[in-house]
Design a protein around this motif. Structure first.
Motif, short mmCIF file in Angstrom:
data_model
loop_
_atom_site.label_atom_id
_atom_site.label_comp_id
_atom_site.label_asym_id
_atom_site.label_seq_id
_atom_site.Cartn_x
_atom_site.Cartn_y
_atom_site.Cartn_z
N ILE A 114 42.36 92.00 25.57
CA ILE A 114 42.86 93.21 24.95
C ILE A 114 44.07 93.68 26.58
CG2 ILE A 114 43.78 95.01 23.76
CD1 ILE A 114 41.44 94.54 22.20
N ALA A 167 37.72 93.82 25.31
CA ALA A 167 38.31 94.65 26.22
C ALA A 167 39.43 94.22 27.02
CB ALA A 167 37.73 96.03 26.55
N MET A 223 44.41 101.71 22.09
CA MET A 223 43.03 100.69 22.72
C MET A 223 42.03 101.97 22.83
SD MET A 223 42.90 98.73 25.76
CE MET A 223 41.10 97.79 26.09
#
Length: 313
Positions: free
Chosen positions: A118, A115, A192
């Motif tokens: 990203i 995460a 996301m």
């Protein structure tokens, strides 16, 4: 054998080439491996898509990020019946995040680290006035060392913010994309959140739908958090997901997400260090005990030897 633009040989296709799918291909001009995606020239493509995408590719080429895939070539491919745009991107040896999620059980640290990469990619894009607009696990690739690279940057922005809904995929779109076809950086935050939800629960929070209206209804119903079961060690990650998918108490900047993820990663590192120190201390204690035993054994042997010698005198 399937050639696109009389130059690119697609290497991994079945009976037919699918529009919107990222294929591995060979660039016969430079004899190198690349990724290639076909986009059909249909009515949901906005006027000026091609020159706008070329402009976006120029911006992408100037971004120094190991996690954002570069666009190498954009052109037109014509068949007897149809006209396609094709997009060629740099190659990255790995598998899609979608495949990785469903083939592995992801722990807290892995989810937080992926995460973070990203989010940092989105942060760099935002600084350069870019958003993704079609973020999903199929255009995020991960290698054997868990490094990631995100592809398809620039496509939605070049289409005036209208997501092309490749393969009729709507599961990762935010409410304002489904409602009025408007895309911004907050769209990526919502996408996301869905990707993180999928990492934790291995399912989609809002499921699938055949049209935008039905998908929006499912999103409006929200997530029934009380019915979900998960390891309590993932509570901090679930809190981040809830905020990413929230319409009210939501993240406004990538920095806010980075802070929350950093807290999780730092705690995990601290625990690992404490465990490492504990095991090192235990190992030292064991070595000390073993040393004392060896000394006692040596003294006992020496004492017996002296007694034996004295008995002969």
């Amino acid at each position: 054998m399937q050639f696109i633009g009389n130059r690119y040989e697609i290497l991994n296709y079945g009976n037919e080439i699918q529009v919107g799918k990222l294929y591995t291909a060979r660039d016969t001009y430079y004899n190198r491996t690349v990724y290639l995606k076909l986009i059909k020239n249909v009515e949901n493509l906005r006027i000026g898509f091609m020159p706008d995408l070329i402009d976006e590719s120029t911006v992408l080429s100037q971004i120094n990020s190991e996690h954002i895939g570069k666009l190498l070539h954009i052109d037109v491919h014509c068949t007897e019946y149809d006209v396609y745009y094709y997009i060629v991107s740099e190659y990255f040896k790995g598998e899609s995040l979608k495949s990785f999620i469903y083939n592995n059980i992801l722990d807290r640290n892995t989810i937080a680290s992926l995460a973070m990469n990203i989010v940092k990619s989105l942060e760099i894009a935002n600084v350069n006035h870019l958003y993704h607009g079609s973020l999903d696990p199929n255009n995020i690739f991960i290698d054997e060392n868990k490094n990631i690279k995100i592809f398809d940057f620039g496509i939605t922005k070049a289409n005036k913010g209208v997501n092309l809904r490749f393969n009729k995929e709507r599961s990762y779109l935010c409410p304002h994309q489904l409602n009025i076809d408007y895309t911004d950086k907050e769209s990526d935050f919502f996408s996301m959140g869905i990707i993180l939800f999928e990492m934790v629960f291995r399912e989609l929070p809002f499921g699938y739908a055949y049209n935008d209206k039905e998908m929006l209804k499912q999103v409006d119903k929200g997530v029934r958090w009380s019915l979900l079961e998960y390891d309590k060690s993932l509570e901090d990650i679930v809190t981040i997901i809830r905020k990413l998918l929230s319409r009210d108490n939501k993240y406004k900047t990538t920095q806010e997400i980075v802070i929350d993820l950093s807290r999780i990663i730092y705690e995990d590192v601290q625990v690992e260090e404490e465990n490492s120190e504990y095991y090192e201390e235990q190992e030292i204690n064991i070595k000390n005990v073993n040393l004392k035993r060896k000394l006692l054994t040596s003294m006992l042997v020496l004492f017996l030897a002296i007694m034996i010698v004295l008995s002969f005198i």
